[in-house]
Scaffold this active site. Structure first.
Site, PDB file in Angstrom:
ATOM      1  CG  ASP A 200      -2.108   0.967   1.071  1.00 15.82           C
ATOM      2  OD1 ASP A 200      -2.404   1.378  -0.067  1.00 15.82           O
ATOM      3  OD2 ASP A 200      -2.716   1.318   2.092  1.00 15.82           O
ATOM      4  CE  LYS A 202      -2.805   5.093   1.138  1.00 17.07           C
ATOM      5  NZ  LYS A 202      -4.254   5.012   1.149  1.00 17.07           N
ATOM      6  CG  ASN A 205      -0.225   4.676   3.787  1.00 14.27           C
ATOM      7  OD1 ASN A 205      -1.003   5.363   4.444  1.00 14.27           O
ATOM      8  ND2 ASN A 205      -0.597   3.581   3.153  1.00 14.27           N
ATOM      9  CG  ASP A 218      -2.394   2.079   6.448  1.00 13.39           C
ATOM     10  OD1 ASP A 218      -2.759   1.016   6.995  1.00 13.39           O
ATOM     11  OD2 ASP A 218      -3.068   2.677   5.599  1.00 13.39           O
ATOM     12  CB  THR A 238      -4.212   3.513  -2.989  1.00 13.96           C
ATOM     13  OG1 THR A 238      -4.252   3.120  -1.614  1.00 13.96           O
ATOM     14  CG2 THR A 238      -4.876   4.852  -3.156  1.00 13.96           C
TER      15      THR A 238
HETATM   16  P1  ATP Z   1      -6.312   4.122   4.971  1.00 19.40           P
HETATM   17  O1  ATP Z   1      -7.698   3.661   4.972  1.00 19.40           O
HETATM   18  O2  ATP Z   1      -6.105   5.415   4.178  1.00 19.40           O
HETATM   19  O3  ATP Z   1      -5.281   3.110   4.608  1.00 19.40           O
HETATM   20  P2  ATP Z   1      -5.939   3.669   7.767  1.00 19.40           P
HETATM   21  O4  ATP Z   1      -7.296   3.502   8.371  1.00 19.40           O
HETATM   22  O5  ATP Z   1      -5.191   2.419   7.591  1.00 19.40           O
HETATM   23  O6  ATP Z   1      -5.998   4.540   6.456  1.00 19.40           O
HETATM   24  P3  ATP Z   1      -3.604   5.113   8.531  1.00 19.40           P
HETATM   25  O7  ATP Z   1      -3.206   5.231   7.075  1.00 19.40           O
HETATM   26  O8  ATP Z   1      -2.746   4.291   9.395  1.00 19.40           O
HETATM   27  O9  ATP Z   1      -5.126   4.677   8.660  1.00 19.40           O
HETATM   28  O10 ATP Z   1      -3.695   6.570   9.121  1.00 19.40           O
HETATM   29  C1  ATP Z   1      -4.456   7.578   8.480  1.00 19.40           C
HETATM   30  C2  ATP Z   1      -3.651   8.870   8.464  1.00 19.40           C
HETATM   31  O11 ATP Z   1      -3.358   9.259   9.821  1.00 19.40           O
HETATM   32  C3  ATP Z   1      -2.289   8.777   7.779  1.00 19.40           C
HETATM   33  O12 ATP Z   1      -2.393   8.968   6.378  1.00 19.40           O
HETATM   34  C4  ATP Z   1      -1.543   9.910   8.471  1.00 19.40           C
HETATM   35  O13 ATP Z   1      -1.872  11.133   7.896  1.00 19.40           O
HETATM   36  C5  ATP Z   1      -2.095   9.874   9.892  1.00 19.40           C
HETATM   37  N1  ATP Z   1      -1.204   9.084  10.763  1.00 19.40           N
HETATM   38  C6  ATP Z   1      -1.209   7.745  10.892  1.00 19.40           C
HETATM   39  N2  ATP Z   1      -0.247   7.331  11.746  1.00 19.40           N
HETATM   40  C7  ATP Z   1       0.378   8.443  12.172  1.00 19.40           C
HETATM   41  C8  ATP Z   1       1.491   8.695  13.053  1.00 19.40           C
HETATM   42  N3  ATP Z   1       2.120   7.700  13.664  1.00 19.40           N
HETATM   43  N4  ATP Z   1       1.884   9.975  13.222  1.00 19.40           N
HETATM   44  C9  ATP Z   1       1.248  10.988  12.588  1.00 19.40           C
HETATM   45  N5  ATP Z   1       0.215  10.825  11.753  1.00 19.40           N
HETATM   46  C10 ATP Z   1      -0.227   9.575  11.539  1.00 19.40           C
END
Ligand code: ATP
Length: 408
Positions: A200, A202, A205, A218, A238
Site C-alpha cells: 500500500d 502511497k 502513508n 499503515d 490504492t
Molecule cells: P487508509 O484507509 O487510508 O489506509 P488507515 O485507516 O489504515 O488509512 P492510517 O493510514 O494508518 O489509517 O492513518 C491515516 C492517516 O493518519 C495517515 O495517512 C496519516 O496522515 C495519519 N497518521 C497515521 N499514523 C500516524 C502517526 N504515527 N503519526 C502521525 N500521523 C499519523
C-alpha cells in the site's frame, strides 16, 4: 512471466471497474472483502485459488486469555484529529502521567466487523509487533481495546505526510526525492526480509519525523509469509498506485512494492503518479497497457530507475531477483551510503519546522478541524472481540529513557 487474465480487459469491463473505484474514492483503499472484490470476478483468471487472506476466519478464543493491559484508553488525553482512515481516525494524544505525545489510531469495531476485515486489522497489529525497532517504520508502544474500539498507540510522526509537503511544493528536486526513496526502499527491503509485502505504498502513508526522516505507517494491507518466490492474488491497494498485475488480479509478489516505489518516486519528480489521467478509466487502462512516457526534466539515471521500477512485467522489474540489493546498486543511488542511511547519519534534505513534540504545523487542517469525540477516553479496557490485541512494549515502558519521534 506474468500470468494474464484469460478474458481481455475490454472497455466495458474497465468502465465497470472505474465506476466501482469512483464509488470507493472516499475509502481510498480496497480491502479484499470489499464488495468490489466480490463483484470483480470477471477480471479473475479461471480456476483462481481462493483468497488466502479470506480463507480463515479470525479465531475467537476465550476472552479470559487476553492479558490484563496496564495501559488503557483513559490514560490518554486526546487532543486533535491528525488523520483519517477506512476504519476510524488517528488522534494526537498525550499520556496523562508523563505528558509524552503519541499518535493513537482508533479503529471502530463495528466497521471492521461489518466489512469482515478482522484479519487485516490483526495483520497490521502483528506486523507492528514484528518490526519494533527498524528506522523508517512507525513504532507501536501499546495496543488495547474497549467494547467499541481498538487502539494502537504509535510514535507521533510530527513532520506530517510526504503527500502534504508534496502538495505544497508540487515536486521535489532529485537529491530530496533520492533521500526519501532510499529510506522508503530500505524500509520495504526490511519488510521483505521478514517475508512481509507492504502492498500500500502511497505518499499519504509516508510520514516524516521531527528531523525529516521517513516513517512508514499503515500496515493494514501487508501480506505476511511471502518468501522470495511467494505470490498471492488478493486485490487491494490504492488505485493510482496499483501495479498492473494487481489490477488484473494476476498472481503478484513482493515486486508490487517496487512498482509502488516507482509510482511514488514519479510523483515526487513530476507532481503526479505515473499513467495519471483525470479520467480514472483512462488511468487504469494506462497502468495496464500504456507504455511509460517520461517528461523531460529529470536526470538519465532517474529516468532509468523509473523505467525499471515501473516495468509492467514483474519478472523484469528492478528488484525481481535480488530485491533491495538490486536497487541499492542502481546509479541513481550511487551517492547513498546505505549503512549510514540506516544509522540515520545522512542529514535529511528538509527539516520540518516545529515548535515542539506536539506541534501540528505539518498536519492538514482538514484533519485537525474535525471534532474529537469525548467518549474516546471514557471506556474501560475490554478484551473479548479481538483476542491477542492487547500489548505493551516493555522496551518502551521506561518512557523517560526513550527519545520520541518528535525529539523529546
Ligand atoms: P487508509 O484507509 O487510508 O489506509 P488507515 O485507516 O489504515 O488509512 P492510517 O493510514 O494508518 O489509517 O492513518 C491515516 C492517516 O493518519 C495517515 O495517512 C496519516 O496522515 C495519519 N497518521 C497515521 N499514523 C500516524 C502517526 N504515527 N503519526 C502521525 N500521523 C499519523
Amino acid at each position: 512471466m506474468v500470468k494474464k487474465a484469460k478474458s481481455p480487459v475490454t472497455y466495458a469491463k474497465m468502465k465497470r471497474i472505474v465506476s466501482y473505484f469512483t464509488a470507493l474514492i472516499k475509502d481510498k483503499k480496497l480491502g479484499s472483502s470489499h464488495p468490489i472484490y466480490r463483484q470483480m470476478n470477471f477480471l479473475r483468471p479461471e480456476n483462481s485459488v481462493p483468497d488466502d487472506d479470506r480463507a480463515a476466519a479470525v479465531c475467537f478464543s476465550n476472552p479470559t486469555e487476553e492479558p490484563q493491559c496496564q495501559v488503557s484508553a483513559a490514560d490518554f488525553d486526546y487532543l486533535k484529529v491528525i488523520g483519517t482512515g477506512s476504519f476510524g481516525k488517528v488522534f494526537l494524544a498525550t499520556h496523562k502521567e508523563d505528558g509524552r505525545y503519541y499518535a493513537v489510531k482508533v479503529l471502530q469495531k463495528h466497521i471492521i466487523l461489518a466489512r469482515k476485515e478482522e484479519r487485516h486489522v490483526m495483520c497490521e497489529h502483528r506486523v507492528l509487533l514484528k518490526m519494533l525497532n527498524y528506522p523508517f517504520l512507525v513504532k507501536l508502544h501499546f495496543s488495547f481495546q474497549t467494547m467499541d474500539r481498538l487502539y494502537l498507540v504509535l510514535d507521533y510522526a510530527c513532520g506530517g505526510e510526504l503527500f502534504y509537503h508534496l502538495q505544497r511544493e508540487w515536486a521535489f528536486g532529485e537529491p530530496r526525492a533520492r533521500f526519501y526513496a532510499a529510506e522508503i526502499a530500505s524500509a520495504l527491503g526490511y519488510l521483505h526480509s521478514l517475508n512481509i509485502v507492504y502492498r500500500d505504498l502511497k505518499p499519504e502513508n509516508v510520514l516524516l519525523d521531527y528531523a525529516g526522516h521517513v516513517v512508514l505507517t499503515d500496515f493494514g494491507l501487508c501480506k505476511e509469509g511471502m518468501t522470495g518466490r511467494g505470490t498471492t492474488r488478493t486485490f487491494c491497494g490504492t488505485p493510482e498506485y496499483l501495479a498492473p498485475e494487481v489490477l488484473q488480479q494476476c498472481e503478484y509478489d513482493r515486486t508490487v512494492d517496487w512498482w509502488g516505489l516507482g509510482a511514488v518516486l514519479h510523483e515526487m519528480f513530476y507532481g503526479l503518479p505515473p499513467f495519471y489521467s483525470a479520467d480514472r478509466l483512462e488511468m487504469l487502462r494506462n497502468i495496464i497497457s500504456q507504455p511509460l512516457a517520461l517528461k523531460p526534466g529529470v536526470s538519465s539515471s532517474a529516468r532509468d530507475l523509473l523505467k525499471r521500477l515501473l516495468n509492467k512485467d514483474r519478472a523484469k522489474r528492478l528488484g525481481a531477483k535480488r530485491d533491495l540489493t538490486e536497487l541499492q546498486s542502481h546509479p541513481f543511488f550511487s551517492s547513498i551510503q546505505w549503512d549510514e542511511l540506516v544509522a540515520k547519519k545522512i542529514p535529511p534534505p528538509f527539516v520540518p519546522s516545529l515548535t515542539g513534540p506536539g506541534d501540528l504545523t505539518n498536519i492538514d487542517s482538514r484533519f485537525t478541524e474535525l471534532p474529537v469525540p469525548l467518549s474516546l477516553g471514557a471506556c474501560e479496557e475490554y478484551g473479548a472481540t479481538f483476542p491477542g490485541f492487547t500489548y505493551i512494549n516493555d522496551n518502551i515502558l521506561s518512557l523517560s529513557a526513550q527519545s520520541q519521534t518528535c525529539g523529546h
